[in-house]
Design a protein around this motif. Structure first.
Motif, PDB file in Angstrom:
ATOM      1  N   LEU A 163      28.248 -23.800  12.263  1.00  0.00           N
ATOM      2  CA  LEU A 163      29.693 -23.800  11.953  1.00  0.00           C
ATOM      3  C   LEU A 163      30.453 -25.096  12.498  1.00  0.00           C
ATOM      4  O   LEU A 163      31.680 -25.157  12.112  1.00  0.00           O
ATOM      5  CB  LEU A 163      30.250 -22.383  12.377  1.00  0.00           C
ATOM      6  N   TYR A 168      36.389 -17.506   4.563  1.00  0.00           N
ATOM      7  CA  TYR A 168      36.495 -17.329   5.873  1.00  0.00           C
ATOM      8  C   TYR A 168      38.068 -17.228   6.530  1.00  0.00           C
ATOM      9  O   TYR A 168      38.194 -16.659   7.559  1.00  0.00           O
ATOM     10  CB  TYR A 168      36.051 -18.872   6.436  1.00  0.00           C
ATOM     11  N   CYS A 226      33.327 -24.189   6.895  1.00  0.00           N
ATOM     12  CA  CYS A 226      33.504 -23.021   6.082  1.00  0.00           C
ATOM     13  C   CYS A 226      32.746 -23.321   4.744  1.00  0.00           C
ATOM     14  O   CYS A 226      32.879 -22.461   3.778  1.00  0.00           O
ATOM     15  CB  CYS A 226      34.771 -22.586   5.540  1.00  0.00           C
ATOM     16  N   ILE A 235      30.158 -24.564  16.893  1.00  0.00           N
ATOM     17  CA  ILE A 235      31.384 -24.902  16.648  1.00  0.00           C
ATOM     18  C   ILE A 235      31.850 -26.277  17.270  1.00  0.00           C
ATOM     19  O   ILE A 235      30.972 -26.703  17.888  1.00  0.00           O
ATOM     20  CB  ILE A 235      32.416 -23.809  17.093  1.00  0.00           C
ATOM     21  N   ILE A 251      35.967 -24.981  12.301  1.00  0.00           N
ATOM     22  CA  ILE A 251      34.992 -24.384  11.779  1.00  0.00           C
ATOM     23  C   ILE A 251      34.632 -24.841  10.761  1.00  0.00           C
ATOM     24  O   ILE A 251      35.497 -25.096   9.571  1.00  0.00           O
ATOM     25  CB  ILE A 251      35.539 -22.891  11.715  1.00  0.00           C
ATOM     26  N   THR A 285      26.321 -15.793   8.975  1.00  0.00           N
ATOM     27  CA  THR A 285      27.345 -16.385   9.338  1.00  0.00           C
ATOM     28  C   THR A 285      28.328 -15.263   9.653  1.00  0.00           C
ATOM     29  O   THR A 285      29.247 -15.676  10.620  1.00  0.00           O
ATOM     30  CB  THR A 285      27.976 -17.228   8.131  1.00  0.00           C
TER      31      THR A 285
END
Ligand SMILES: Cc1ncc(COP(=O)(O)O)c(C=O)c1O
Length: 465
Positions: A106, A376, A443, A423, A441, A451
């Motif tokens: 991510l 997301y 997506c 992240i 993040i 996820t």
């Protein structure tokens, strides 16, 4: 928005509209508590924020006063000379730490590879592979494969930007395009201008080349703060600006055309060069592709850098720069470093692009990214505490999240890595003295069990902090 921010905004309005005059005393903290109905701590925080912005100043035991020229003072505070840039080791550690295949990426800057490397492209690569001629290096030496440059030039022309293949230099991805451009246009000690929050590659390039970096903050509404830009270019001898105006990484905004037009006027007026990083230019969700600054360039001051990394595959390492009069200098630099970009891939791209497969692929890619980004966004909006702000913009595949100011996103990054989830922490993108309290993040991965679990772990940890 926090209560202290709300109060600071309304007080700022009074200052900007001249209701309070320079050096006039503000209501004391206690008086302000009575007037506003906010708590003492909220009022204190609001006053401190206005002081940090240069709009007011404090005198010991006497209270707070309006600054001499609050608007100019506030602007001056926004324009920052970043004394020492040391980001390379942080980026190195970050890129190493997210390489593991078992990590849910991510934090990656690369789009999900499942969405790239389209079947037609793989087919083209297969066919090309059989021909000896595809590997010939001579036609691919700088400035790069002529047919590929012609196809790229046609894409500019389609947007109303007159372009000749000789304006284009093929590079090893967008990062190479940025580095070569900056190197061709600057010498150590030169002043450059960056956005306060920007792709770490820009910071790295400045560090490597020993440049002095002036930053301007993002405008909360327009993305680019033209007033701060003006202040910066009239205060410092800025030679080159390196900006992202379309689908900004990491925040995501796209600057409106009116603002780009005004920016071009300022560049022309002050004869300042711009390197535009536009590697996400194709990933817009609205009907119309945003224009590049090149569209507004009357004086050949703008170098436009882009690549196929975010649309076809980061592994190809093919990008380009619309270099114009800097083409020759950039080629010199290439001949001393990477020499040429992979000839086989350049040939395959010529075949792929000339059959219009690219347009079809882009349509599907945009649709998928739009769907995933929305999923997301909705999920995080529902689950994250409302002290977090999720910045959603209709393009690209990043969500930028502002956390409460006390939360150090580097801690979140470390903690999540231990859970095999990456992240991207704020410290990769800006250099302020404040605690880095943002995360980015990616997506572009399907929201499946893995996820979703990763997001849940992240959400739980943020709640705990
Ligand atoms: C804003 C930005 N510019 C440039 C690059 C580099 O692109 P490339 O992979 O084509 O070198 C990236 C990659 O993440 C990026 O996010």
């Amino acid at each position: 928005m926090y209560k202290s921010e709300q109060l600071a905004v309304s007080l700022k309005h009074l200052i900007e509209t001249g209701t309070w005059k320079p050096h006039e005393k503000l209501p004391s903290l206690r008086q302000q508590v009575e007037i506003s109905g906010f708590s003492l701590i909220t009022v204190m925080n609001a006053y401190q924020e206005l002081e940090a912005q240069g709009l007011i100043y404090s005198k010991e035991k006497l209270g707070y006063f309006i600054a001499e020229n609050p608007i100019q003072a506030a602007l001056a505070k926004k324009v920052i000379l970043n004394e020492k840039i040391e980001i390379n080791s942080l980026v190195f550690r970050y890129l190493k730490s997210i390489q593991s295949e078992s990590t849910i990426p991510l934090g990656s800057a690369f789009p999900n590879s499942q969405l790239l490397y389209s079947p037609k492209l793989m087919q083209t690569l297969g066919l090309q592979a059989k021909h000896r001629i595809s590997y010939e290096q001579m036609p691919s030496l700088p400035p790069g494969n002529y047919e590929l440059r012609k196809l790229i030039a046609q894409r500019y022309c389609m947007q109303g930007i007159p372009t000749d293949p000789s304006d284009i230099v093929i590079t090893s991805g967008g990062l190479d395009a940025l580095n070569l451009s900056l190197k061709a246009m600057t010498q150590a000690g030169d002043y450059i201008l960056l956005q306060e929050t920007i792709f770490y590659g820009a910071w790295q390039a400045a560090e490597n080349l020993g440049l002095k970096v002036i930053t301007i903050p993002e405008h909360p509404e327009y993305g680019l703060d033209l007033e701060a830009f003006k202040k910066a270019v009239t205060t410092y001898p800025i030679k080159v600006c390196l900006l992202m105006l379309n689908s900004h990484n990491p925040i995501g905004f796209t600057v409106k055309e009116e603002i780009k037009f005004e920016l071009a006027k300022l560049l022309h007026q002050h004869e300042i060069y711009l390197i535009e990083d536009d590697v996400y230019e194709e990933l817009y969700f609205d009907q119309k592709k945003p224009l590049s600054m090149k569209y507004y360039d009357q004086k050949n001051l703008i170098l436009h850098c882009s690549s196929f990394s975010k649309t076809l595959g980061a592994g190809f390492r093919v990008g380009w720069v619309y270099a114009g009069k800097f083409s020759e200098h950039i080629q010199h630099l290439q001949l001393m470093s990477t020499l040429s970009v992979n000839s086989f891939i350049q040939n395959a791209l010529v075949d792929y692009l000339s059959h219009r497969h690219y347009e079809k692929h882009l349509k599907t890619l945009r649709k998928t990214l739009k769907r995933l980004k929305n999923l997301y966004y909705q999920y995080l909006l529902k689950e994250l505490p409302d002290t977090c702000t999720i910045h959603y913009y209709p393009s690209g595949y990043f969500l930028w999240i502002t956390l409460p100011e006390h939360i150090d996103s580097s801690l979140i990054y470390q903690h999540m890595l231990e859970q095999n989830v990456s992240i991207a922490p704020g410290a990769l993108f800006y250099r302020t003295n404040k605690t880095p309290h943002h995360i980015r993040i990616n997506c572009s991965f399907e929201l499946n069990n893995d996820t979703q679990n990763a997001l849940n772990q992240l959400i739980q940890y943020i709640k705990k902090l």
